[in-house]
Design a protein around this motif. Structure first.
Motif, PDB file in Angstrom:
ATOM      1  N   GLY A 149      38.769 -64.908  -8.707  1.00 13.25           N
ATOM      2  CA  GLY A 149      38.102 -63.481  -8.139  1.00 13.25           C
ATOM      3  C   GLY A 149      38.998 -62.376  -7.436  1.00 13.25           C
ATOM      4  O   GLY A 149      38.245 -62.015  -6.176  1.00 13.25           O
ATOM      5  N   LYS A 150      40.080 -62.273  -8.065  1.00 11.65           N
ATOM      6  CA  LYS A 150      41.193 -60.682  -7.794  1.00 11.65           C
ATOM      7  C   LYS A 150      40.447 -59.670  -8.560  1.00 11.65           C
ATOM      8  O   LYS A 150      40.715 -59.934  -9.487  1.00 11.65           O
ATOM      9  CB  LYS A 150      42.294 -62.028  -7.284  1.00 11.65           C
ATOM     10  CG  LYS A 150      42.239 -62.604  -6.464  1.00 11.65           C
ATOM     11  CD  LYS A 150      43.907 -63.403  -6.340  1.00 11.65           C
ATOM     12  CE  LYS A 150      43.834 -64.123  -5.069  1.00 11.65           C
ATOM     13  NZ  LYS A 150      43.900 -63.644  -4.128  1.00 11.65           N
ATOM     14  N   ILE A 151      40.984 -58.571  -8.207  1.00 11.24           N
ATOM     15  CA  ILE A 151      41.558 -57.363  -8.572  1.00 11.24           C
ATOM     16  C   ILE A 151      42.687 -56.796  -8.664  1.00 11.24           C
ATOM     17  O   ILE A 151      42.971 -56.659  -7.369  1.00 11.24           O
ATOM     18  CB  ILE A 151      39.994 -57.327  -8.949  1.00 11.24           C
ATOM     19  CG1 ILE A 151      40.149 -55.449  -9.334  1.00 11.24           C
ATOM     20  CG2 ILE A 151      39.638 -56.563  -7.406  1.00 11.24           C
ATOM     21  CD1 ILE A 151      38.874 -54.922 -10.025  1.00 11.24           C
ATOM     22  N   THR A 152      43.710 -56.196  -9.637  1.00 15.48           N
ATOM     23  CA  THR A 152      44.315 -54.508  -8.770  1.00 15.48           C
ATOM     24  C   THR A 152      44.380 -53.137  -8.985  1.00 15.48           C
ATOM     25  O   THR A 152      43.504 -53.509 -10.245  1.00 15.48           O
ATOM     26  CB  THR A 152      46.191 -55.387  -9.592  1.00 15.48           C
ATOM     27  OG1 THR A 152      46.149 -56.901  -8.984  1.00 15.48           O
ATOM     28  CG2 THR A 152      46.357 -54.570  -9.093  1.00 15.48           C
ATOM     29  N   LEU A 153      43.743 -52.817  -8.086  1.00 16.29           N
ATOM     30  CA  LEU A 153      44.153 -51.341  -8.165  1.00 16.29           C
ATOM     31  C   LEU A 153      44.163 -50.466  -7.530  1.00 16.29           C
ATOM     32  O   LEU A 153      44.848 -51.047  -6.461  1.00 16.29           O
ATOM     33  CB  LEU A 153      42.386 -51.382  -7.219  1.00 16.29           C
ATOM     34  CG  LEU A 153      40.744 -52.605  -7.028  1.00 16.29           C
ATOM     35  CD1 LEU A 153      40.073 -52.347  -6.333  1.00 16.29           C
ATOM     36  CD2 LEU A 153      39.989 -51.757  -8.575  1.00 16.29           C
TER      37      LEU A 153
ATOM     38  N   ASP B 238      37.510 -44.487  -4.913  1.00 14.17           N
ATOM     39  CA  ASP B 238      37.788 -44.517  -5.692  1.00 14.17           C
ATOM     40  C   ASP B 238      39.150 -44.639  -6.620  1.00 14.17           C
ATOM     41  O   ASP B 238      40.461 -44.629  -5.672  1.00 14.17           O
ATOM     42  CB  ASP B 238      38.912 -42.449  -6.627  1.00 14.17           C
ATOM     43  CG  ASP B 238      37.013 -41.856  -6.446  1.00 14.17           C
ATOM     44  OD1 ASP B 238      35.888 -42.267  -6.654  1.00 14.17           O
ATOM     45  OD2 ASP B 238      37.570 -40.351  -6.505  1.00 14.17           O
ATOM     46  N   ALA B 239      39.330 -45.164  -8.056  1.00 12.93           N
ATOM     47  CA  ALA B 239      40.556 -46.282  -7.995  1.00 12.93           C
ATOM     48  C   ALA B 239      40.408 -46.411  -9.503  1.00 12.93           C
ATOM     49  O   ALA B 239      39.362 -45.866  -9.997  1.00 12.93           O
ATOM     50  CB  ALA B 239      40.171 -47.753  -7.751  1.00 12.93           C
ATOM     51  N   GLU B 240      41.665 -46.942  -9.986  1.00 12.77           N
ATOM     52  CA  GLU B 240      41.920 -47.081 -11.256  1.00 12.77           C
ATOM     53  C   GLU B 240      42.726 -48.362 -11.505  1.00 12.77           C
ATOM     54  O   GLU B 240      42.836 -48.790 -10.231  1.00 12.77           O
ATOM     55  CB  GLU B 240      42.864 -46.926 -12.076  1.00 12.77           C
ATOM     56  CG  GLU B 240      43.064 -47.280 -13.872  1.00 12.77           C
ATOM     57  CD  GLU B 240      44.292 -46.525 -13.763  1.00 12.77           C
ATOM     58  OE1 GLU B 240      44.749 -46.940 -15.305  1.00 12.77           O
ATOM     59  OE2 GLU B 240      44.803 -45.416 -13.951  1.00 12.77           O
ATOM     60  N   VAL B 241      40.886 -49.576 -12.531  1.00 12.17           N
ATOM     61  CA  VAL B 241      41.291 -51.034 -12.636  1.00 12.17           C
ATOM     62  C   VAL B 241      42.749 -50.898 -12.946  1.00 12.17           C
ATOM     63  O   VAL B 241      42.848 -50.947 -13.926  1.00 12.17           O
ATOM     64  CB  VAL B 241      40.263 -51.813 -12.981  1.00 12.17           C
ATOM     65  CG1 VAL B 241      40.628 -53.406 -12.848  1.00 12.17           C
ATOM     66  CG2 VAL B 241      39.081 -51.407 -12.486  1.00 12.17           C
ATOM     67  N   ARG B 242      43.583 -52.287 -12.502  1.00 17.67           N
ATOM     68  CA  ARG B 242      44.556 -52.846 -13.318  1.00 17.67           C
ATOM     69  C   ARG B 242      44.894 -53.607 -13.848  1.00 17.67           C
ATOM     70  O   ARG B 242      45.658 -54.527 -15.022  1.00 17.67           O
ATOM     71  CB  ARG B 242      46.474 -52.164 -12.226  1.00 17.67           C
ATOM     72  CG  ARG B 242      46.739 -50.765 -11.750  1.00 17.67           C
ATOM     73  CD  ARG B 242      46.354 -50.201 -13.107  1.00 17.67           C
ATOM     74  NE  ARG B 242      46.902 -48.795 -12.719  1.00 17.67           N
ATOM     75  CZ  ARG B 242      47.901 -48.277 -12.244  1.00 17.67           C
ATOM     76  NH1 ARG B 242      49.313 -48.823 -13.791  1.00 17.67           N
ATOM     77  NH2 ARG B 242      48.280 -46.607 -12.637  1.00 17.67           N
TER      78      ARG B 242
END
Length: 96
Positions: free
Chosen positions: A37-41, A26-30
């Motif tokens: 192509g980058k995502i901070t979780l 589980d995560a929240e997208v920041r």
């Protein structure tokens, strides 16, 4: 030949079972940067990587994984290490 076919079907079944049991976290997208192509979780424990909860940046294995994902979304994701030892996002879905 029958043995080869049986072995191939067994391997396919095991691979399918492994995918179905993917280690979802589980995560929240920041933040999402679709261009790079980058995502901070902000994520919970990632058991398959022996990683405690934290906020970090992942590179998506495929940029298409990030389509429709935005900051604030609550998601489940799977991650792994690539051949270079970098952490990569391999799957993501909206949390149900």
């Amino acid at each position: 030949m029958i043995r080869r076919i049986s072995a191939a079907l067994l391997a396919l079944g095991l691979a399918t079972a492994a995918f179905a049991q993917a280690a979802w976290t589980d995560a929240e997208v920041r933040k999402v940067d679709a261009k790079t192509g980058k995502i901070t979780l902000k994520h919970g424990e990632i058991k398959n990587l022996d990683m405690p909860p934290m906020t970090m940046v992942f590179t998506a294995k495929d940029k298409a994984l990030l389509e429709g994902v935005k900051a604030g979304d609550h998601v489940q994701f799977a991650a792994d290490k690539d051949a270079a030892g970098e952490y990569v996002l391999t799957a993501i879905q909206q949390k149900k």
